[in-house]
Design a protein around this motif. Structure first.
Motif, PDB file in Angstrom:
ATOM      1  N   UNK A 125       0.823  -1.204   0.000  1.00 14.04           N
ATOM      2  CA  UNK A 125       0.000   0.000   0.000  1.00 14.04           C
ATOM      3  C   UNK A 125       0.856   1.253   0.000  1.00 14.04           C
ATOM      4  N   UNK A 126       1.959   1.245   0.745  1.00 14.78           N
ATOM      5  CA  UNK A 126       2.861   2.398   0.762  1.00 14.78           C
ATOM      6  C   UNK A 126       3.483   2.613  -0.605  1.00 14.78           C
ATOM      7  N   UNK A 127       3.893   1.522  -1.267  1.00 10.67           N
ATOM      8  CA  UNK A 127       4.469   1.630  -2.611  1.00 10.67           C
ATOM      9  C   UNK A 127       3.430   2.141  -3.602  1.00 10.67           C
ATOM     10  N   UNK A 128       2.191   1.712  -3.460  1.00  9.93           N
ATOM     11  CA  UNK A 128       1.127   2.159  -4.356  1.00  9.93           C
ATOM     12  C   UNK A 128       0.857   3.646  -4.183  1.00  9.93           C
ATOM     13  N   UNK A 129       0.804   4.092  -2.941  1.00 12.25           N
ATOM     14  CA  UNK A 129       0.595   5.521  -2.674  1.00 12.25           C
ATOM     15  C   UNK A 129       1.743   6.350  -3.244  1.00 12.25           C
ATOM     16  N   UNK A 130       2.971   5.899  -3.020  1.00 15.50           N
ATOM     17  CA  UNK A 130       4.139   6.645  -3.505  1.00 15.50           C
ATOM     18  C   UNK A 130       4.184   6.672  -5.037  1.00 15.50           C
ATOM     19  N   UNK A 131       3.893   5.537  -5.668  1.00 16.44           N
ATOM     20  CA  UNK A 131       3.967   5.467  -7.129  1.00 16.44           C
ATOM     21  C   UNK A 131       2.907   6.356  -7.790  1.00 16.44           C
ATOM     22  N   UNK A 132       1.687   6.310  -7.265  1.00 15.62           N
ATOM     23  CA  UNK A 132       0.637   7.137  -7.869  1.00 15.62           C
ATOM     24  C   UNK A 132       0.894   8.618  -7.627  1.00 15.62           C
ATOM     25  N   UNK A 133       1.390   8.981  -6.447  1.00 16.74           N
ATOM     26  CA  UNK A 133       1.697  10.390  -6.198  1.00 16.74           C
ATOM     27  C   UNK A 133       2.839  10.863  -7.101  1.00 16.74           C
TER      28      UNK A 133
END
Length: 225
Positions: free
Chosen positions: A52-60
């Motif tokens: 989830x942290x990687x997903x948030x960082x990648x989309x941002x």
């Protein structure tokens, strides 16, 4: 002609926005999903927490790249931050991307000949979907800030959803209220959005009713003397 006449948007920028609005909206939903897992998931769920942290960082990061491209294509330089304040606000607070729903619909609509929905239906659809996404985002943000705070009345995500519904509809029961500074900032913003959305829906619904009644009156035969 005055030098203060606003410049027309760059065709290249317009084309870029038409092509990227829908994918970026999908990315914003992924951001919201990742943030939800991050906030609601158990802290000991290591794989999902990291994903989830990687997903948030990648989309941002994708939002940052899009913002930089928009600045470059606009030719406005630092003035882009002021003239496109909503883009700037959404970049800093990605949970507010539901506010761009109108631009997403416009990007889709420009690929069609005419709208599939009437003006009133579009306004009510925008307002309903925006309220749903903003309410869910606000509930997540407030729960994140409040559930561990001393003296908080919002202890579960269910409490946060109830609070968001009461705030968006401008009811405000007062049984669940944020006590942290950031929680109150979210609450103030959600109150303003609730008033605006409620006004848009009620205004459009009233206009639609008036239009229906006017058509019914026009169909009636004139009264005989």
């Amino acid at each position: 002609m005055s030098d203060r006449t606003p410049a027309r948007p760059s065709p290249t920028l317009t084309h870029w926005e038409q092509r990227t609005e829908v994918p970026l909206f999908a990315a914003s939903l992924l951001f919201l999903l990742g943030y939800a897992v991050r906030v609601l998931g158990p802290h000991d769920a290591d794989p999902w927490h990291d994903i989830s942290l990687a997903l948030v960082a990648a989309t941002w990061l994708l939002f940052v790249v899009d913002y930089a491209v928009r600045i470059r294509l606009s030719g406005l330089g630092h003035r882009f931050v002021r003239t496109h304040w909503l883009d700037t606000l959404v970049l800093l607070l990605p949970l507010l991307r539901p506010l761009r729903l109108v631009k997403v619909y416009s990007a889709i609509q420009q690929r069609r000949d005419e709208p599939r929905l009437s003006l009133y239906a579009r306004v009510m659809s925008y307002a309903g979907l925006t309220a749903l996404l903003l309410g869910f985002s606000a509930a997540l943000a407030v729960y994140h800030q409040e559930h561990d705070a001393p003296g908080a009345s919002i202890r579960t995500f269910g409490d946060a959803v109830w609070w968001a519904c009461a705030t968006l509809t401008t009811v405000g029961y007062g049984d669940a209220v944020p006590v942290t500074p950031w929680g109150r900032v979210v609450a103030a913003f959600l109150m303003a959005c609730g008033l605006a959305l409620l006004g848009a829906v009620t205004g459009s619904f009233s206009s639609w009713l008036i239009q229906v009644f006017r058509r019914e009156d026009e169909k009636r035969p004139p009264a005989s003397g």
